[in-house]
Motif scaffolding. Sequence first.
Motif: not given
Length: 168
Positions: A152-164
């Motif tokens: 599990l991973a949780l990211v908050t605050g100006h979160a950006v997901l990049m998929q390669i």
Amino acid sequence: TKNNLANYIGGGTIVSKDNTLTSEKGYYFTHTKDVAFKKNVVLVNPSYTMKSDTLVYNTKTKITHFLGPTTITSKQDFIYCEHGFYNTQTDFAQFYQNAYILTKKQKLKGDSLFYDKKKRTGRGYSHVSITDTSQNIIITGDYCFTSELNNLALVTGHAVLMQINKKD
């Protein structure tokens, strides 16, 4: 004994039940129970090996403070930072300055990292990133929480997901 200080300057080794520490210089302050080590510091524990330039270890609390480039290597992970502390009894740590934790599947970076080795959880604050090599993604943000056991991973605050993908 008059100054309540013991030291060595030609290299030394300190051995306790679970830890063996070597360094070129060492200073023991009897009042605070702190041992300060400098130059080529290596702490070997059955679970990990810690290498640092400057390390302060309290023999009573079993807490290690590192002041300078430090690595902690175990079978499960690799940790790098330039400032922080590690509690050798609870396996809880806090890392600062260019800190990252590299596991088999992820790399967690941040300005401040908290890591609970027993629970296999990490928290990052300010300029955090999680690189997940198994899923080919990078997540950045202001705060993150990771649980390796729960995947599990949780990211908050100006979160950006990049998929390669393979074409990138």
